[in-house]
Design a protein around this motif. Sequence first.
Motif, PDB file in Angstrom:
ATOM      1  N   LEU A 117     -20.022  74.956  -4.120  1.00 31.02           N
ATOM      2  CA  LEU A 117     -20.178  73.533  -4.497  1.00 31.02           C
ATOM      3  C   LEU A 117     -19.504  72.610  -3.487  1.00 31.02           C
ATOM      4  CD1 LEU A 117     -19.579  73.483  -8.385  1.00 31.02           C
ATOM      5  CD2 LEU A 117     -21.758  73.259  -7.167  1.00 31.02           C
ATOM      6  N   HIS A 118     -18.499  73.139  -2.779  1.00 33.98           N
ATOM      7  CA  HIS A 118     -17.798  72.339  -1.766  1.00 33.98           C
ATOM      8  C   HIS A 118     -18.271  72.661  -0.356  1.00 33.98           C
ATOM      9  CE1 HIS A 118     -15.254  71.596  -5.248  1.00 33.98           C
ATOM     10  NE2 HIS A 118     -14.804  70.527  -4.609  1.00 33.98           N
ATOM     11  N   GLY A 119     -19.540  73.045  -0.235  1.00 34.98           N
ATOM     12  CA  GLY A 119     -20.095  73.303   1.090  1.00 34.98           C
ATOM     13  C   GLY A 119     -19.361  74.394   1.837  1.00 34.98           C
ATOM     14  N   ARG A 120     -18.791  75.353   1.122  1.00 34.53           N
ATOM     15  CA  ARG A 120     -18.056  76.496   1.686  1.00 34.53           C
ATOM     16  C   ARG A 120     -16.877  76.043   2.554  1.00 34.53           C
ATOM     17  NH1 ARG A 120     -21.102  81.893   2.559  1.00 34.53           N
ATOM     18  NH2 ARG A 120     -20.805  82.333   0.375  1.00 34.53           N
ATOM     19  N   ASN A 121     -16.226  75.003   2.113  1.00 38.27           N
ATOM     20  CA  ASN A 121     -15.053  74.481   2.822  1.00 38.27           C
ATOM     21  C   ASN A 121     -13.783  75.118   2.233  1.00 38.27           C
ATOM     22  OD1 ASN A 121     -12.858  72.985   3.627  1.00 38.27           O
ATOM     23  ND2 ASN A 121     -13.854  70.986   3.347  1.00 38.27           N
ATOM     24  N   GLY A 122     -13.267  76.129   2.937  1.00 40.79           N
ATOM     25  CA  GLY A 122     -12.119  76.890   2.457  1.00 40.79           C
ATOM     26  C   GLY A 122     -10.879  76.035   2.236  1.00 40.79           C
ATOM     27  N   ALA A 123     -10.658  75.049   3.100  1.00 38.72           N
ATOM     28  CA  ALA A 123      -9.466  74.209   2.976  1.00 38.72           C
ATOM     29  C   ALA A 123      -9.529  73.406   1.670  1.00 38.72           C
ATOM     30  CB  ALA A 123      -9.357  73.273   4.179  1.00 38.72           C
ATOM     31  N   ALA A 124     -10.728  72.931   1.321  1.00 37.33           N
ATOM     32  CA  ALA A 124     -10.884  72.156   0.080  1.00 37.33           C
ATOM     33  C   ALA A 124     -10.558  73.032  -1.131  1.00 37.33           C
ATOM     34  CB  ALA A 124     -12.308  71.614  -0.021  1.00 37.33           C
ATOM     35  N   ILE A 125     -10.986  74.289  -1.088  1.00 31.00           N
ATOM     36  CA  ILE A 125     -10.730  75.202  -2.215  1.00 31.00           C
ATOM     37  C   ILE A 125      -9.238  75.526  -2.302  1.00 31.00           C
ATOM     38  CG2 ILE A 125     -11.241  77.493  -3.186  1.00 31.00           C
ATOM     39  CD1 ILE A 125     -13.520  75.330  -3.228  1.00 31.00           C
ATOM     40  N   ALA A 126      -8.621  75.774  -1.134  1.00 28.10           N
ATOM     41  CA  ALA A 126      -7.188  76.072  -1.127  1.00 28.10           C
ATOM     42  C   ALA A 126      -6.428  74.916  -1.776  1.00 28.10           C
ATOM     43  CB  ALA A 126      -6.709  76.312   0.303  1.00 28.10           C
ATOM     44  N   SER A 127      -6.832  73.706  -1.484  1.00 31.26           N
ATOM     45  CA  SER A 127      -6.115  72.547  -2.024  1.00 31.26           C
ATOM     46  C   SER A 127      -6.374  72.377  -3.529  1.00 31.26           C
ATOM     47  CB  SER A 127      -6.475  71.312  -1.181  1.00 31.26           C
ATOM     48  OG  SER A 127      -6.727  70.206  -1.986  1.00 31.26           O
ATOM     49  N   LEU A 128      -7.620  72.569  -3.964  1.00 27.93           N
ATOM     50  CA  LEU A 128      -7.910  72.511  -5.408  1.00 27.93           C
ATOM     51  C   LEU A 128      -7.096  73.551  -6.177  1.00 27.93           C
ATOM     52  CD1 LEU A 128     -11.769  72.288  -6.114  1.00 27.93           C
ATOM     53  CD2 LEU A 128     -10.022  70.590  -6.641  1.00 27.93           C
ATOM     54  N   MET A 129      -7.064  74.761  -5.650  1.00 26.99           N
ATOM     55  CA  MET A 129      -6.383  75.854  -6.342  1.00 26.99           C
ATOM     56  C   MET A 129      -4.876  75.637  -6.359  1.00 26.99           C
ATOM     57  SD  MET A 129      -8.421  77.787  -7.753  1.00 26.99           S
ATOM     58  CE  MET A 129     -10.114  77.339  -7.882  1.00 26.99           C
ATOM     59  N   ASP A 130      -4.402  74.974  -5.334  1.00 25.15           N
ATOM     60  CA  ASP A 130      -2.988  74.639  -5.276  1.00 25.15           C
ATOM     61  C   ASP A 130      -2.634  73.635  -6.383  1.00 25.15           C
ATOM     62  OD1 ASP A 130      -0.858  75.512  -3.731  1.00 25.15           O
ATOM     63  OD2 ASP A 130      -0.594  73.457  -2.951  1.00 25.15           O
ATOM     64  N   THR A 131      -3.471  72.623  -6.518  1.00 22.22           N
ATOM     65  CA  THR A 131      -3.287  71.640  -7.598  1.00 22.22           C
ATOM     66  C   THR A 131      -3.263  72.346  -8.949  1.00 22.22           C
ATOM     67  OG1 THR A 131      -4.707  70.170  -6.324  1.00 22.22           O
ATOM     68  CG2 THR A 131      -4.245  69.512  -8.600  1.00 22.22           C
ATOM     69  N   PHE A 132      -4.213  73.269  -9.096  1.00 18.87           N
ATOM     70  CA  PHE A 132      -4.337  73.978 -10.364  1.00 18.87           C
ATOM     71  C   PHE A 132      -3.091  74.807 -10.640  1.00 18.87           C
ATOM     72  CE2 PHE A 132      -6.128  77.338 -13.134  1.00 18.87           C
ATOM     73  CZ  PHE A 132      -6.573  76.510 -14.152  1.00 18.87           C
ATOM     74  N   LYS A 133      -2.583  75.462  -9.607  1.00 23.93           N
ATOM     75  CA  LYS A 133      -1.419  76.318  -9.748  1.00 23.93           C
ATOM     76  C   LYS A 133      -0.174  75.510 -10.129  1.00 23.93           C
ATOM     77  CE  LYS A 133       0.851  80.079  -7.351  1.00 23.93           C
ATOM     78  NZ  LYS A 133       1.133  80.622  -6.021  1.00 23.93           N
ATOM     79  N   GLN A 134      -0.115  74.284  -9.637  1.00 26.62           N
ATOM     80  CA  GLN A 134       1.019  73.414  -9.980  1.00 26.62           C
ATOM     81  C   GLN A 134       0.969  72.990 -11.449  1.00 26.62           C
ATOM     82  OE1 GLN A 134       3.136  72.840  -7.365  1.00 26.62           O
ATOM     83  NE2 GLN A 134       1.661  73.890  -6.049  1.00 26.62           N
ATOM     84  N   GLY A 135      -0.072  73.416 -12.149  1.00 26.01           N
ATOM     85  CA  GLY A 135      -0.149  73.091 -13.570  1.00 26.01           C
ATOM     86  C   GLY A 135      -1.105  71.961 -13.847  1.00 26.01           C
ATOM     87  N   GLY A 136      -1.656  71.376 -12.798  1.00 28.62           N
ATOM     88  CA  GLY A 136      -2.595  70.281 -13.008  1.00 28.62           C
ATOM     89  C   GLY A 136      -3.983  70.841 -13.185  1.00 28.62           C
ATOM     90  N   GLY A 137      -4.827  70.173 -13.934  1.00 29.80           N
ATOM     91  CA  GLY A 137      -6.237  70.520 -13.931  1.00 29.80           C
ATOM     92  C   GLY A 137      -6.886  69.756 -12.797  1.00 29.80           C
ATOM     93  N   PHE A 138      -8.189  69.892 -12.663  1.00 30.77           N
ATOM     94  CA  PHE A 138      -8.882  69.059 -11.691  1.00 30.77           C
ATOM     95  C   PHE A 138     -10.306  68.769 -12.118  1.00 30.77           C
ATOM     96  CE2 PHE A 138      -9.395  73.476 -10.092  1.00 30.77           C
ATOM     97  CZ  PHE A 138     -10.778  73.569 -10.073  1.00 30.77           C
ATOM     98  N   SER A 139     -10.892  67.739 -11.523  1.00 28.11           N
ATOM     99  CA  SER A 139     -12.325  67.464 -11.614  1.00 28.11           C
ATOM    100  C   SER A 139     -12.862  67.572 -10.193  1.00 28.11           C
ATOM    101  CB  SER A 139     -12.592  66.043 -12.086  1.00 28.11           C
ATOM    102  OG  SER A 139     -11.882  65.777 -13.260  1.00 28.11           O
ATOM    103  N   VAL A 140     -14.139  67.828 -10.050  1.00 32.04           N
ATOM    104  CA  VAL A 140     -14.730  67.792  -8.714  1.00 32.04           C
ATOM    105  C   VAL A 140     -15.509  66.491  -8.573  1.00 32.04           C
ATOM    106  CG1 VAL A 140     -14.849  70.303  -8.636  1.00 32.04           C
ATOM    107  CG2 VAL A 140     -16.867  69.012  -9.372  1.00 32.04           C
TER     108      VAL A 140
END
Length: 469
Positions: free
Chosen positions: A323-346
């Motif tokens: 969904l993010h055009g296979r942009n690994g950096a974008a996924i790393a950052s989303l997952m980092d947010t998630f790990k910090q306890g935050g949810g996310f929207s795309v």
Amino acid sequence: MRYISTRGQAPALNFEDVLLAGLASDGGLYVPENLPRFTQEEIASWAGLPYHELAFRVMRPFVTGSIADADFKKILEETYGAFAHNAVAPLRQLNGNEWVLELFHGPTLAFKDFALQLLGRLLDHVLSKRGERVVIMGATSGDTGSAAIEGCKACEHVDIFIMHPHNRVSEVQRRQMTTILGENIHNIAVEGNFDDCQEMVKASFADQGFLKGTRLVAVNSINWARIMAQIVYYFHAALQLGAPARSVAFSVPTGNFGDIFAGYLARNMGLPISQLIVATNRNDILHRFMSGNQYVKDTLHPTLSPSMDIMVSSNFERLLFDLHGRNGAAIASLMDTFKQGGGFSVEEDRWTEARKLFDSLAVDDVATCETIAEVYKECGELLDPHTAIGVRAARECRRSLATPMVTLGTAHPVKFPEAVEKAGVGQAPALPPHLADLFQREERCTVLPNDLKQIQAFVSQHGNRGKPL
Ligand SMILES: *Cc1c(COP(=O)(O)O)cnc(C)c1O
């Protein structure tokens, strides 16, 4: 075929290495660098093939360069020859244009056999070529453990250690694990809960000194080979219902998003799938994303469909990557947010893109039982609670009555007698012939305290066909 990580920082691997790898070194999951795409003519020419031959055609591009065609054919014939129904994955009609794909005719009566029967054989093939041995460690709350043990019991190069929470799995589920006897099979009942077991597996991957150099392999649902094996039955079902000339829709009882992700891949490989329905129980993180673009962790709710009791869906990252055009950096950052306890929207357009294909529904225990009773009354079919959730979602979310709707039947009802009884449709059915004497069989299991050091000491004392590493 090469495989890349969803977080963009780990080295690309070939199939053989991806089979032995768990998470990528950057914390991501491996996906094919380029997905194979079949023409409509090619797909049409597969109609009527026996399951293992179809499996060869669908999966061949994924293993090219690592496993020779003749070997792969033989492995697939053996794998699906071990199923108790000649059709391997028979389709059963419930109602007008409504079907259940029965994926529970493997040795442990749940769909996980499709992948784990293959995974065990692939591991042994690759390891014997390399002259290596490995140790598998896994945690289970039920289905995965027995399917993994059944899949590895004949492996000469694998010792498997499966931890389950002591006294917290059903008797059928426990016996399906502990009655498989072999010098390379080790059941550990941990005096703790499922999360304790899972934490100890994670900690063991993080620090592998106790293994004295033996490689540790994961068989949980993030393993690429498991996803790969699940793509096949979407083709198998759709071909019988008129694909590729017409489209088919699927409803998938979902927990970790592995099974339904395989359906998404089948579509991207050329199979005309018009709709994929994410059917969850009360643990509905995926439904909240699909319906409201919120991916936020909630607490765990135990349900009548325990194989879908999850807080986080580990394979969802693979869809996010696309969904993010296979942009690994974008996924790393989303997952980092998630790990910090935050949810996310795309971003809105990415979510809208997902919604073109996916719909979703969360089904609670009451509605699950209602559906078991309803279907039983309509046509005499007894559904297990996971499959019932799929059927319920199929009925509420289908976009077109003209398009065949297939629910994946993920488990045999005999595995979940509690839900069947609650539904008020009488006794659960008898165990199938190959398990008829399950309650008379000898069990082998070691009870250990919830203590990492003691678990690891046990593994290192027994990790070489029952002898010390
Ligand atoms: C594992 C399992 C599921 C969930 O599959 P995922 O790939 O984790 O989404 C559903 N039903 C049954 C019976 C299962 O064992």
